[in-house]
Structure formats: structure tokens, C-alpha cells
Motif scaffolding. Structure first.
Motif, PDB file in Angstrom:
ATOM      1  N   GLY A  88      58.085  -2.660  60.030  1.00  0.00           N
ATOM      2  CA  GLY A  88      59.193  -1.791  59.616  1.00  0.00           C
ATOM      3  C   GLY A  88      58.748  -0.346  59.448  1.00  0.00           C
ATOM      4  N   SER A  89      57.678   0.031  60.105  1.00  0.00           N
ATOM      5  CA  SER A  89      57.208   1.414  59.964  1.00  0.00           C
ATOM      6  C   SER A  89      56.747   1.972  61.305  1.00  0.00           C
ATOM      7  CB  SER A  89      56.063   1.474  58.957  1.00  0.00           C
ATOM      8  OG  SER A  89      55.426   2.732  59.024  1.00  0.00           O
ATOM      9  N   SER A  90      57.415   3.051  61.744  1.00  0.00           N
ATOM     10  CA  SER A  90      57.000   3.627  63.022  1.00  0.00           C
ATOM     11  C   SER A  90      55.713   4.445  62.865  1.00  0.00           C
ATOM     12  CB  SER A  90      58.118   4.464  63.643  1.00  0.00           C
ATOM     13  OG  SER A  90      58.706   5.292  62.698  1.00  0.00           O
TER      14      SER A  90
ATOM     15  N   THR B   5      67.421   5.079  63.468  1.00  0.00           N
ATOM     16  CA  THR B   5      67.833   5.446  62.105  1.00  0.00           C
ATOM     17  C   THR B   5      69.140   6.238  62.157  1.00  0.00           C
ATOM     18  OG1 THR B   5      65.513   5.551  61.496  1.00  0.00           O
ATOM     19  CG2 THR B   5      67.042   6.634  60.003  1.00  0.00           C
TER      20      THR B   5
ATOM     21  N   ALA C 157      61.170   9.607  56.927  1.00  0.00           N
ATOM     22  CA  ALA C 157      59.766   9.356  57.254  1.00  0.00           C
ATOM     23  C   ALA C 157      59.678   8.034  58.019  1.00  0.00           C
ATOM     24  CB  ALA C 157      58.948   9.273  55.978  1.00  0.00           C
ATOM     25  N   GLY C 158      58.586   7.836  58.740  1.00  0.00           N
ATOM     26  CA  GLY C 158      58.450   6.595  59.509  1.00  0.00           C
ATOM     27  C   GLY C 158      57.932   5.452  58.677  1.00  0.00           C
ATOM     28  N   ILE C 159      58.556   5.227  57.536  1.00  0.00           N
ATOM     29  CA  ILE C 159      58.102   4.145  56.650  1.00  0.00           C
ATOM     30  C   ILE C 159      59.280   3.205  56.371  1.00  0.00           C
ATOM     31  CG2 ILE C 159      56.225   5.431  55.553  1.00  0.00           C
ATOM     32  CD1 ILE C 159      58.168   6.055  53.266  1.00  0.00           C
ATOM     33  N   PRO C 160      58.994   1.993  55.887  1.00  0.00           N
ATOM     34  CA  PRO C 160      60.095   1.044  55.684  1.00  0.00           C
ATOM     35  C   PRO C 160      61.190   1.612  54.783  1.00  0.00           C
ATOM     36  CG  PRO C 160      57.989  -0.055  55.463  1.00  0.00           C
ATOM     37  CD  PRO C 160      57.700   1.403  55.595  1.00  0.00           C
ATOM     38  N   ARG C 161      62.410   1.439  55.222  1.00  0.00           N
ATOM     39  CA  ARG C 161      63.612   1.758  54.449  1.00  0.00           C
ATOM     40  C   ARG C 161      63.824   3.242  54.149  1.00  0.00           C
ATOM     41  NH1 ARG C 161      65.159  -3.033  50.382  1.00  0.00           N
ATOM     42  NH2 ARG C 161      65.612  -4.511  52.006  1.00  0.00           N
ATOM     43  N   ALA C 162      63.082   4.104  54.827  1.00  0.00           N
ATOM     44  CA  ALA C 162      63.248   5.544  54.577  1.00  0.00           C
ATOM     45  C   ALA C 162      64.662   5.979  54.916  1.00  0.00           C
ATOM     46  CB  ALA C 162      62.251   6.325  55.409  1.00  0.00           C
ATOM     47  N   GLY C 163      65.262   5.323  55.928  1.00  0.00           N
ATOM     48  CA  GLY C 163      66.599   5.683  56.359  1.00  0.00           C
ATOM     49  C   GLY C 163      67.640   5.492  55.260  1.00  0.00           C
TER      50      GLY C 163
ATOM     51  N   ASP D  93      66.294  -2.730  59.206  1.00  0.00           N
ATOM     52  CA  ASP D  93      65.260  -1.683  59.212  1.00  0.00           C
ATOM     53  C   ASP D  93      64.230  -1.986  60.299  1.00  0.00           C
ATOM     54  OD1 ASP D  93      63.543   0.375  58.549  1.00  0.00           O
ATOM     55  OD2 ASP D  93      62.637  -0.676  56.871  1.00  0.00           O
TER      56      ASP D  93
ATOM     57  N   ARG E 240      65.792  -1.282  63.713  1.00  0.00           N
ATOM     58  CA  ARG E 240      65.932   0.143  64.072  1.00  0.00           C
ATOM     59  C   ARG E 240      64.560   0.795  64.242  1.00  0.00           C
ATOM     60  NH1 ARG E 240      67.856   0.369  58.429  1.00  0.00           N
ATOM     61  NH2 ARG E 240      66.410   1.641  57.226  1.00  0.00           N
ATOM     62  N   THR E 241      63.544   0.271  63.546  1.00  0.00           N
ATOM     63  CA  THR E 241      62.196   0.819  63.736  1.00  0.00           C
ATOM     64  C   THR E 241      61.731   0.564  65.170  1.00  0.00           C
ATOM     65  OG1 THR E 241      61.727   0.356  61.426  1.00  0.00           O
ATOM     66  CG2 THR E 241      59.836   0.826  62.809  1.00  0.00           C
TER      67      THR E 241
ATOM     68  N   ASN F 155      63.359   3.109  67.178  1.00  0.00           N
ATOM     69  CA  ASN F 155      62.688   4.410  66.970  1.00  0.00           C
ATOM     70  C   ASN F 155      61.440   4.511  67.846  1.00  0.00           C
ATOM     71  OD1 ASN F 155      64.567   5.125  65.067  1.00  0.00           O
ATOM     72  ND2 ASN F 155      63.281   4.716  63.287  1.00  0.00           N
TER      73      ASN F 155
END
Ligand code: ASP
Length: 434
Positions: free
Chosen positions: A281-283, A320, A359-365, A394, A397-398, A401
């Protein structure tokens, strides 16, 4: 941008093979399946073999974080070395930089357009029956996008390198130093090239631990969240998935038209990065793997891989953007409010800004989504309704992304592969035109 790296060296870099072969994808896949099974087991009972399941899940969460932390820590040195190397060795032309910006904007606007059309057609908000949220308090931190942008200007030279999420700050430093180093290219080129190889080697080592981290992460989320909320928010989940799939179809079409690799080839080469994006879950955590797959498996030029997957990646969060626009429309449908064209345009503009700020981290959106909600007067508290399915969406969508960054890299690489270009140039040298 015209690459000035000597041809034989470029070709040698290009032919470098992936040392781990193609089994990572399979390992991650098996780890995910095992994680789902164990997560469901642990989630269904308070104790297992006399041990509290909550304690076990907590252990899984902590242990998985360690591995992902290592990968995130490698993202900043990778950006620093790769981006400054590209800037030092390339002949940057304004037109090419403009092309990158145009690609980023057009992809994001298409994502939002797809999201809004799909949401207006399916209208899942009309059918969803959800409890009213508690309007008195919000679990969501609010963000000022301007503040967030300003925070990326480095406060010290080493600061952004120490803080692995400050990738934008690292880019600022890499761009400045990359340009400054052009004057000393002859002395610094070998140093940077060797550093890049060393970083990629270390990334390769950490990647060996990824399947274990995936197993632990998935066990933890499935154990804690379960699958029940999907029934309640099923319509929304399916609609978002349709939107994301249409965006992927758009990417593949653009790659087919504007770039040399075939779409199937791209997906195959990038599958390690894609399953990793889904499972973490993190780009940002996935970034080193994305870069490595683009270079070593797909064989893109270093310059295109760096510009699309390291620089562009930080501004390019199409999945996102699509999700934020769809969520705003979904909540307004549940409230019985119809957003008019002007309001939907506001959703478009704020979703672009919010996705760039995420940010490219989990749930940032979810956090930057407050911006979109405020712009069209939707209560941000309602975002909490989406929490239940967000852990899953999440991850989806990651993946989009990451695929967006891959698409930009492929298009920047052009219609002729580096290998084909080298062969063509060699033939011209052998039989120069008279
Ligand atoms: N998790 C996403 C990413 O890392 C960001 C988001 O939409 O929450 O790209």
C-alpha cells in the motif's frame, strides 16, 4: 533530453540482468494467500494455542514494518544518486521537461474524468445504507497542502535523506547537485555509476525479505479488519475498481501508441513492483523495486526510468486522484445532494492538488481528501465511512499510482528501445551513408 553516456557503457548497463530471476512475484503471491488464511483464522477467535490473537496480530504488524522501513530508507539514496546522475549526464531540453509535466497532468486529469463519469453512471451512493457518522468529532488530521509543499523545502542538507518520506526534499537536492556536477562529469561519473550499482545491490538483498513482510502485513490487516465491510460498501468498492481498471486500460493504450514495449511485456516485467504495491500500500516503499524492474526487466533507458519512476512518481498519483473524486461524489450521493457541473469542476481541481500532496504511504489519500470535501462543502467527518474498505482500495489505487509512473517512463523512453537504437547506430557507423 539527449543522453550523452558513451554508447558501449549504456548498452552494458542496459543488458544487466535481474539477479533474482522471476520468482519474487510468485513468492509474494503465495505469502498474500497464506496471510489471508492466517488473518481470517486469527480474526475469528480471541486466542490461538493459549496466546491472545490481538498480541499475535500486533507482533505481525511490528515485524512487517521493519522490512518495509528498510526499503523506504533506501528510496531516498536511490533518488539522490539516480536523479543527480541523470541530470549530470543528460542534455536537458525545456521541451522534454515540458513533456514530462504534460504527461503527468494529462494522466491525472484523465483519471479524475474517468472516476467522475463512472460514479455518475453507477451512482452507488443511492443504494448504500450506512449509519450516520458521529458528526461531533473527526478522526482525521487536516492538512494544508501549501504547508505540506513548503515542508518539502530542505531545512538541512542531510535532513531529507534521514527522513525517508521526504522524497520531494531529496529531489530538490538531487536536481541542484546534479546540475552543479556537470562541470566535473569526468571525475564524478564513475563514482555515481558505482554508487547506483551498490544501492541496487542492497535493494536486491532487502527484496529477499519482502515476501515475509507481505505475509505478516496481510495477516495483520485481514485479522483486524476482516472482509465484512465489503458487503455494506460493495457498490462503492466495485465502482472504484471499475474506474481503476478503466485507468489501467487507458495506460495500456498510451503505451501501445507512444512507446516501444508491448503492454503485456510491461505488465510482465513490472509484476514484482505491482504485487508489492498491492501488498504494501505504499508507492514510496515500492519505488526502488519499480526502478529496478524498469531498468533490469523492461530495459528502459536510465534517464526515462529515473524521470518517470523517481521524479514524476512524487507528483503522479492518478489512482489517488481518481479515488478522491469518486469518494466525494459517493458521499454526496448518499447525502442526497447532487453536485452540479461547477462543483464537480472544483472536485477535479482539488483532487489534482490533493493527489499531488498525498505522500506515497498507506492511506495518505484519505488525509488529503479533506481538502476535496471542504471545497464542495461536504463534511470531512463522512470520510470515516470509507475507512472500512480503504485498506483494500488503498492497495488497488497504489498499484495504479505505480502503473502511472511506469506509463510515464515508457512514453519518455519513446518508440525505439535503447538496444534497437544502439544496433541502428552501429549499422550506420559500419555502413555510413554516402
Ligand atoms: N497509498 C497510496 C500510495 O502510496 C497513497 C494513497 O492514495 O493513499 O501511492
Amino acid at each position: 533530453m539527449t543522453n550523452e553516456v558513451p554508447a558501449d557503457q549504456v548498452l552494458e548497463n542496459n543488458l544487466e540482468q535481474d539477479p533474482e530471476g522471476g520468482s519474487l512475484f510468485l513468492q509474494i503471491f503465495v505469502s498474500m494467500a497464506a496471510g489471508v488464511a492466517l488473518g481470517l483464522l486469527l480474526g475469528s477467535r480471541p486466542t490461538v494455542l493459549g496466546i491472545q490473537t490481538s498480541g499475535l496480530l500486533q507482533f505481525c504488524q511490528t515485524a512487517s514494518k521493519l522490512v518495509l522501513q528498510l526499503l523506504a530508507a533506501l528510496a531516498t539514496p536511490l533518488i539522490l544518486v539516480a536523479v543527480s546522475h541523470v541530470l549530470m549526464t543528460s542534455d536537458i531540453k525545456g521541451r522534454q521537461a515540458g513533456r514530462l509535466v504534460w504527461l503527468l497532468i494529462s494522466n491525472t486529469l484523465t483519471a479524475i474524468f474517468i472516476g467522475l463519469v463512472v460514479m455518475n453512471v453507477f451512482q452507488p451512493g443511492r443504494f448504500a445504507k450506512l449509519p450516520e457518522p458521529n458528526m461531533s468529532k473527526s478522526d482525521l488530521p487536516t492538512v494544508g497542502v501549501l504547508d505540506q509543499m513548503l515542508n518539502n523545502i530542505p531545512k538541512s542538507l542531510l535532513g531529507p535523506l534521514g527522513d525517508s518520506n521526504n522524497v520531494l526534499g531529496t529531489i530538490v537536492i538531487a536536481v541542484a547537485f546534479g546540475i552543479a556536477m556537470r562541470e566535473h562529469r569526468d571525475k564524478l561519473e564513475t563514482l555515481l555509476e558505482t554508487s547506483l550499482k551498490v544501492i541496487l545491490r542492497v535493494i536486491g538483498w532487502v527484496i529477499q525479505l519482502v515476501p515475509l513482510a507481505v505475509f505478516l502485513t496481510i495477516t495483520n490487516v485481514v485479522g483486524k479488519e476482516g472482509f465484512e465491510p465489503f458487503v455494506a460498501l460493495g457498490g462503492f468498492t466495485v465502482t472504484v475498481l471499475v474506474g481503476l481498471m478503466l485507468q489501467v486500460a487507458y495506460y495500456m493504450t498510451r503505451i501501445r501508441i507512444n512507446s516501444w514495449p508491448r503492454p503485456g511485456e510491461v505488465i510482465r516485467a513490472m509484476r514484482d513492483a505491482l504485487v508489492m504495491a498491492f501488498s504494501t500500500g505504499s508507492s514510496t516503499v515500492t519505488m526502488p523495486v519499480t526502478f529496478r524492474c524498469l531498468r533490469q526487466k523492461l530495459g528502459l533507458r536510465e534517464q526515462s526510468a529515473s524521470m518517470g519512476a523517481l521524479v514524476g512518481a512524487n507528483f503522479n498519483n492518478d489512482g489517488t486522484a481518481l479515488y478522491e473524486a469518486m469518494a466525494a461524489l459517493f458521499i454526496s450521493q448518499m447525502l442526497g445532494r447532487q453536485l452540479d457541473l461547477g462543483q464537480q469542476l472544483l472536485v477535479v481541481i482539488t483532487s489534482v492538488v490533493a493527489s499531488v500532496g498525498a505522500a506515497g504511504i498507506p492511506r495518505a489519500g484519505l488525509v488529503t481528501m479533506t481538502l476535496v470535501f471542504r471545497a464542495v462543502n461536504l463534511p470531512p467527518e463522512y470520510i470515516t465511512i470509507l475507512f472500512a474498505v480503504d485498506w483494500f482500495l488503498d492497495r488497488c489505487r497504489t498499484m495504479v499510482n505505480v502503473l502511472g509512473d511506469v506509463t510515464v517512463s515508457c512514453i519518455l523512453d519513446g518508440r525505439e528501445s535503447e538496444k534497437a537504437e544502439q544496433i541502428r547506430l552501429a549499422q550506420v557507423l559500419e555502413f555510413p551513408p554516402v
